[in-house]
Design an enzyme around this catalytic site. Structure first.
Site, PDB file in Angstrom:
ATOM      1  N   LYS A  23      49.933  16.282  39.041  1.00  0.00           N
ATOM      2  CA  LYS A  23      48.247  16.571  39.195  1.00  0.00           C
ATOM      3  C   LYS A  23      48.667  18.616  39.225  1.00  0.00           C
ATOM      4  CE  LYS A  23      50.845  18.289  43.034  1.00  0.00           C
ATOM      5  NZ  LYS A  23      50.896  19.827  44.054  1.00  0.00           N
ATOM      6  N   ASP A 150      53.104  13.730  48.677  1.00  0.00           N
ATOM      7  CA  ASP A 150      52.529  13.776  47.349  1.00  0.00           C
ATOM      8  C   ASP A 150      52.569  12.372  46.503  1.00  0.00           C
ATOM      9  OD1 ASP A 150      51.354  16.118  47.677  1.00  0.00           O
ATOM     10  OD2 ASP A 150      53.142  17.342  46.172  1.00  0.00           O
TER      11      ASP A 150
END
Ligand code: C5P
Length: 319
Positions: A23, A150
């Site tokens: 990401k 995350d």
């Protein structure tokens, strides 16, 4: 968890392979440190097609092996996030069984692209299938948030707004199949997330964060840019959207040279990815990204530059 003592059926069966995306944060607004040590975030995650592949198979012992660049920096003991994911899922299911986890890394290790979190998310998905647990997306999400801030996002992929410590996710509608083109300049060495947050705290003593109104405006701009596939609008927000960039550059001043090289080579936006040290560059097209990657690779300011596109899918089983 040593000897496997789960149902006999759990010891057999083929390996399960799952692919997990890296990401980049298009916006990373960081609030003041909370009493629990975490920082409240308003972030926009974009999954990119820089993937780690995870393979799990039944094994009497919990074992992790890692291949790819930086593999020797990944802990292989019980502290490994993928190993913790397997243990957490087994405990949740109420049995004591184990797996062999093989990780093929492409997402840079300690690179600010949530590679370890992606591996943990993929392990949750893979073990859920290996052990035929049938856990739903929300149940996996709940376990993911217990592993790290995350870990939930790679389950979803695409683009999402993250709040809380980053784990409270609201998916954003994507640009209808259109992809944004990125180049990621990888650093020869990693940077610890904790160190970057600490440096952020140190630099902001007496300093000012962005106002809530400014963050909300940027959030709206990003949503519109994603929906309308407006790469220039996306670049304008992303270029100045990362509150951790100052801290990452303070710890790694050499990254300024990487960002400059990308800007000079025509990147629409140049930013530190998450807590760094990977630098992310937005390009106008696939051709522009390929050219930019070539220039950056030859610039001597990074270990390697890779092209990638996003939004990418979340954790997906490979057949
Ligand atoms: O959640 P995770 O274990 O990945 O976080 C690693 C570290 O990063 C935390 O211990 C904390 O120091 C820092 N962190 C933070 N604020 C967040 C997320 C992470 O300070 N929102």
């Amino acid at each position: 968890m040593n000897d496997a003592s789960g149902p006999a059926a759990l010891q057999a069966g083929p390996a399960v392979r799952v692919r997990a995306p890296g990401k980049v944060n298009l916006l990373l607004s960081v609030g003041p440190r909370r009493p629990d040590g975490y920082h409240p975030l308003t972030t926009v995650f974009l999954a990119v097609d820089l993937y780690d592949d995870i393979e799990v198979r039944p094994n009497p012992l919990l074992r992790v092996t890692v291949h790819g660049h930086g593999a020797d920096e990944v802990p292989l003991d019980g502290g490994n996030l993928a190993a913790r994911a397997a243990r957490l899922l087994a405990a949740h299911a109420g049995f004591d069984t184990s797996v062999d986890i093989r990780i093929r890394k492409r997402i840079p290790v300690a690179g600010g692209m949530a590679g370890g979190s992606a591996d943990a998310a993929a392990t949750l998905v893979a073990c859920n299938e290996l052990w035929s647990l049938g856990l739903t997306g929300p149940e996996l999400h709940d376990l993911a948030t217990r592993l790290g801030s995350d870990v939930a996002f790679p389950l979803l992929g695409g683009a999402a707004v993250g709040t809380g410590r980053g784990e409270l996710l609201v998916p954003l509608p994507g640009p209808d199949g259109t992809q944004f083109h990125w180049v990621f300049a990888l650093s020869p060495r990693g940077l610890g997330t904790v160190a970057v947050f600490s440096e952020h705290d140190r630099l902001h003593i007496g300093g000012e964060a962005r106002s809530e109104r400014e963050v909300l405006t940027d959030l709206d701009r990003l949503k519109d840019a994603l929906l309308g596939c407006d790469v220039h609008a996306l670049a304008a927000v992303a270029e100045r959207g990362n509150d951790l960039q100052r801290a990452a550059l303070s710890l790694r001043p050499d990254l300024r040279g990487t960002l400059r090289a990308g800007r000079e080579a025509g990147a629409l936006a140049a930013l530190v990815s998450g807590s760094g040290p990977t630098c992310a560059f937005l390009a106008e097209s696939a051709e522009a990204a390929a050219e930019l990657a070539e220039i950056l690779s030859a610039s001597g300011t990074c270990r390697q530059a890779l092209v990638a596109t996003g939004p990418a899918a979340g954790c997906t089983a490979l057949r």
